[in-house]
Design a protein around this motif. Structure first.
Motif, PDB file in Angstrom:
ATOM      1  N   ILE A   1       0.836  -1.201   0.000  1.00  0.00           N
ATOM      2  CA  ILE A   1       0.000   0.000   0.000  1.00  0.00           C
ATOM      3  C   ILE A   1       0.872   1.252   0.000  1.00  0.00           C
ATOM      4  O   ILE A   1       0.641   2.198  -0.756  1.00  0.00           O
ATOM      5  N   MET A   2       1.906   1.261   0.837  1.00  0.00           N
ATOM      6  CA  MET A   2       2.782   2.416   0.913  1.00  0.00           C
ATOM      7  C   MET A   2       3.526   2.647  -0.393  1.00  0.00           C
ATOM      8  O   MET A   2       3.682   3.775  -0.844  1.00  0.00           O
ATOM      9  N   LEU A   3       4.006   1.568  -1.014  1.00  0.00           N
ATOM     10  CA  LEU A   3       4.736   1.714  -2.272  1.00  0.00           C
ATOM     11  C   LEU A   3       3.837   2.271  -3.365  1.00  0.00           C
ATOM     12  O   LEU A   3       4.283   3.023  -4.241  1.00  0.00           O
ATOM     13  N   THR A   4       2.555   1.903  -3.339  1.00  0.00           N
ATOM     14  CA  THR A   4       1.621   2.449  -4.322  1.00  0.00           C
ATOM     15  C   THR A   4       1.477   3.955  -4.171  1.00  0.00           C
ATOM     16  O   THR A   4       1.424   4.699  -5.151  1.00  0.00           O
ATOM     17  N   ASP A   5       1.447   4.423  -2.905  1.00  0.00           N
ATOM     18  CA  ASP A   5       1.302   5.862  -2.677  1.00  0.00           C
ATOM     19  C   ASP A   5       2.607   6.600  -2.930  1.00  0.00           C
ATOM     20  O   ASP A   5       2.621   7.689  -3.505  1.00  0.00           O
ATOM     21  N   ILE A   6       3.751   6.004  -2.519  1.00  0.00           N
ATOM     22  CA  ILE A   6       5.027   6.711  -2.576  1.00  0.00           C
ATOM     23  C   ILE A   6       5.656   6.622  -3.958  1.00  0.00           C
ATOM     24  O   ILE A   6       6.064   7.616  -4.546  1.00  0.00           O
TER      25      ILE A   6
ATOM     26  N   LEU B   1      -0.642   1.462 -19.401  1.00  0.00           N
ATOM     27  CA  LEU B   1      -0.202   0.938 -18.107  1.00  0.00           C
ATOM     28  C   LEU B   1      -0.130   2.050 -17.061  1.00  0.00           C
ATOM     29  O   LEU B   1      -0.493   1.836 -15.901  1.00  0.00           O
ATOM     30  N   LEU B   2       0.325   3.218 -17.469  1.00  0.00           N
ATOM     31  CA  LEU B   2       0.404   4.324 -16.523  1.00  0.00           C
ATOM     32  C   LEU B   2      -0.991   4.752 -16.071  1.00  0.00           C
ATOM     33  O   LEU B   2      -1.188   5.119 -14.903  1.00  0.00           O
ATOM     34  N   PHE B   3      -1.950   4.706 -16.976  1.00  0.00           N
ATOM     35  CA  PHE B   3      -3.334   5.030 -16.597  1.00  0.00           C
ATOM     36  C   PHE B   3      -3.799   4.086 -15.485  1.00  0.00           C
ATOM     37  O   PHE B   3      -4.387   4.521 -14.493  1.00  0.00           O
ATOM     38  N   ALA B   4      -3.536   2.780 -15.651  1.00  0.00           N
ATOM     39  CA  ALA B   4      -3.931   1.809 -14.625  1.00  0.00           C
ATOM     40  C   ALA B   4      -3.217   2.085 -13.310  1.00  0.00           C
ATOM     41  O   ALA B   4      -3.817   2.027 -12.225  1.00  0.00           O
ATOM     42  N   HIS B   5      -1.942   2.415 -13.393  1.00  0.00           N
ATOM     43  CA  HIS B   5      -1.166   2.684 -12.177  1.00  0.00           C
ATOM     44  C   HIS B   5      -1.709   3.896 -11.423  1.00  0.00           C
ATOM     45  O   HIS B   5      -1.928   3.840 -10.208  1.00  0.00           O
ATOM     46  N   VAL B   6      -1.931   4.987 -12.148  1.00  0.00           N
ATOM     47  CA  VAL B   6      -2.406   6.219 -11.495  1.00  0.00           C
ATOM     48  C   VAL B   6      -3.827   6.024 -10.957  1.00  0.00           C
ATOM     49  O   VAL B   6      -4.174   6.551  -9.904  1.00  0.00           O
ATOM     50  N   ALA B   7      -4.645   5.247 -11.674  1.00  0.00           N
ATOM     51  CA  ALA B   7      -6.010   4.990 -11.203  1.00  0.00           C
ATOM     52  C   ALA B   7      -5.997   4.272  -9.858  1.00  0.00           C
ATOM     53  O   ALA B   7      -6.788   4.586  -8.956  1.00  0.00           O
TER      54      ALA B   7
ATOM     55  N   CYS C   1      -2.588  -3.029  -4.792  1.00  0.00           N
ATOM     56  CA  CYS C   1      -1.328  -2.318  -4.598  1.00  0.00           C
ATOM     57  C   CYS C   1      -0.144  -3.137  -5.094  1.00  0.00           C
ATOM     58  O   CYS C   1       0.802  -2.595  -5.679  1.00  0.00           O
ATOM     59  N   LEU C   2      -0.168  -4.440  -4.846  1.00  0.00           N
ATOM     60  CA  LEU C   2       0.886  -5.312  -5.368  1.00  0.00           C
ATOM     61  C   LEU C   2       0.873  -5.282  -6.892  1.00  0.00           C
ATOM     62  O   LEU C   2       1.922  -5.171  -7.541  1.00  0.00           O
ATOM     63  N   LEU C   3      -0.311  -5.368  -7.473  1.00  0.00           N
ATOM     64  CA  LEU C   3      -0.437  -5.274  -8.930  1.00  0.00           C
ATOM     65  C   LEU C   3       0.074  -3.929  -9.431  1.00  0.00           C
ATOM     66  O   LEU C   3       0.729  -3.851 -10.483  1.00  0.00           O
ATOM     67  N   ASN C   4      -0.181  -2.886  -8.665  1.00  0.00           N
ATOM     68  CA  ASN C   4       0.218  -1.553  -9.084  1.00  0.00           C
ATOM     69  C   ASN C   4       1.729  -1.384  -9.150  1.00  0.00           C
ATOM     70  O   ASN C   4       2.256  -0.690 -10.021  1.00  0.00           O
ATOM     71  N   LEU C   5       2.425  -2.020  -8.223  1.00  0.00           N
ATOM     72  CA  LEU C   5       3.886  -1.966  -8.254  1.00  0.00           C
ATOM     73  C   LEU C   5       4.415  -2.623  -9.522  1.00  0.00           C
ATOM     74  O   LEU C   5       5.348  -2.121 -10.158  1.00  0.00           O
ATOM     75  N   VAL C   6       3.801  -3.747  -9.894  1.00  0.00           N
ATOM     76  CA  VAL C   6       4.195  -4.434 -11.129  1.00  0.00           C
ATOM     77  C   VAL C   6       3.927  -3.544 -12.341  1.00  0.00           C
ATOM     78  O   VAL C   6       4.736  -3.467 -13.277  1.00  0.00           O
ATOM     79  N   ILE C   7       2.808  -2.819 -12.317  1.00  0.00           N
ATOM     80  CA  ILE C   7       2.436  -1.966 -13.444  1.00  0.00           C
ATOM     81  C   ILE C   7       3.434  -0.831 -13.637  1.00  0.00           C
ATOM     82  O   ILE C   7       3.891  -0.572 -14.758  1.00  0.00           O
TER      83      ILE C   7
END
Length: 391
Positions: free
Chosen positions: A13-18, A274-280, A153-159
């Motif tokens: 969760i933190m990595l997704t925000d930071i 991919l960036l759209f998915a990450h920022v979303a 959040c884990l998926l987001n780090l991969v993205i």
């Protein structure tokens, strides 16, 4: 609640925000600063960010002892416990105002990503941001707790790693242009250049505003500092890689927005998708906190009522209303101010440092003072009982 290995879930969760959109500015930061200052700021600010985060964990533990197990659920609550209602009002306004503006900037980035995906159509930014809000609405209105977003959040780090890989891979395949130059210290350095570029690095380490919310959802909040065993090395290495890679290949021609270093084409389109998915997803994480804060303000008795509990349907509808209101407000703010990005950069420069680095020190000082008062009260009570027994 995150049960087993909850500190690991908190890390995602933190990595997704930071590790969010700020990492995409690092090639431009290196262009403005040069090798020495870029590496110095990225490496030097990491221990400061970790230290102040650990202070917040100690504050939470101290307040739990003084307040009979009650921990602060936000920076505002920490201010209320340690400094009173007036201090809480100021902190709430600064922290949530800053977070709201950050959400509005995410709407702009989502719109830019959608423009990149449909680059042939020349989609205007207000329409692109409106479509982005509609696409984000279902998830934003349904996720009510940070712990429910661990997998995302884990998926987001991969993205975000995939986005960076596409851009860096394309830069490597195209090669370093012969006219590119790099410098130990960028040419034409000035105080304002250094201040502006360093502010981007500071911003990339300032996820502290959400740490109390994360701790209060943990079954064992005292394990919170463990998250930096994973976060710190991954964060620093990723920041250095993006900054150095982008500066080496683009040099003094590096763009401030990492994807702008790509020409229009399929690589640019897929990186934008991919960036759209990450920022979303990053938007979702902050939306959970802000929507819950608004829901708590409007209906404090139902903010924690689950869907299956009595009154759960009404509680969910209230949360949906808060989420929709925030989306509309973010869209309006991001599109109504012509220089919004510059304004956000200025506000971020002024607020992100104090919120993440000064507030934790103040909270710990206040919690330590309360702890000393409680100790003196207990000792005084024991002395009084002892005198009574002796008499």
């Amino acid at each position: 609640m995150v049960h087993q290995n909850e500190w690991l879930g908190t890390s995602w969760i933190m990595l997704t925000d930071i590790v969010g959109t700020s990492v995409l500015t690092f090639a431009g930061v290196a262009r403005q600063l040069g090798w020495v200052l870029t590496v110095g700021f990225i490496v030097g600010l990491a221990p400061v960010a970790i230290y102040t985060a650990v202070l917040m964990s100690r504050t939470s533990d101290l307040l739990a002892k003084v307040q009979q197990g009650s921990r602060p659920s936000s920076m505002g609550e920490a201010a209320r416990m340690t400094g009173g209602d007036k201090a809480a009002a100021v902190v709430y306004a600064m922290v949530y105002g800053f977070a709201f503006l950050g959400q509005s900037s995410y709407i702009l980035v989502l719109g830019q990503c959608l423009q990149g995906i449909l680059f042939e159509s020349q989609l205007c930014l207000p329409l692109a941001t409106a479509i982005s809000c509609i696409l984000c609405l279902p998830t934003a209105a349904s996720v009510r707790h940070l712990a429910d977003s661990v997998f995302l959040c884990l998926l987001n780090l991969v993205i975000i790693m995939a986005v960076l890989s596409i851009v860096m891979g394309k830069m490597y395949l195209d090669g370093r242009p012969s006219q590119v130059s790099t410098f130990a210290f960028a040419e034409g350095l000035s105080f304002w250049t250094v201040f502006g570029a360093a502010s981007n690095v500071v911003y990339s380490y300032t996820g502290h505003w959400i740490y109390f919310e994360l701790m209060v959802e943990m079954k064992k909040p005292e394990q919170f500092p463990r998250v930096f065993l994973l976060n710190a090395p991954l964060q620093v290495c990723l920041y250095l890689l993006v900054a150095c890679w982008g500066y080496y290949f683009a040099g003094d021609k590096a763009e401030g927005y990492f994807l702008d270093n790509l020409p229009d084409g399929e690589a640019y389109r897929w990186a934008s998708i991919l960036l759209f998915a990450h920022v979303a997803i990053a938007f979702l994480i902050k939306n959970v906190v802000l929507a819950r804060a608004l829901h708590k303000l409007v209906s404090p008795r139902r903010v924690d009522v689950g869907w299956s509990e009595p009154g759960g349907g009404r509680a969910q509808l209230e949360f949906i209303g808060c989420a929709v209101l925030l989306l509309v407000a973010c869209w309006a703010v991001s599109n109504s101010i012509p220089f919004f990005s510059d304004l956000l950069a200025l506000i971020g420069s002024l607020l992100s440092g104090p919120i993440s680095f000064l507030f934790p020190m103040a909270f710990l000082a206040g919690a330590a003072q309360l702890s000393r008062k409680e100790s003196r009260r207990l000792i005084g009570g024991w002395h009084g009982q002892a005198r009574h027994v002796l008499e």
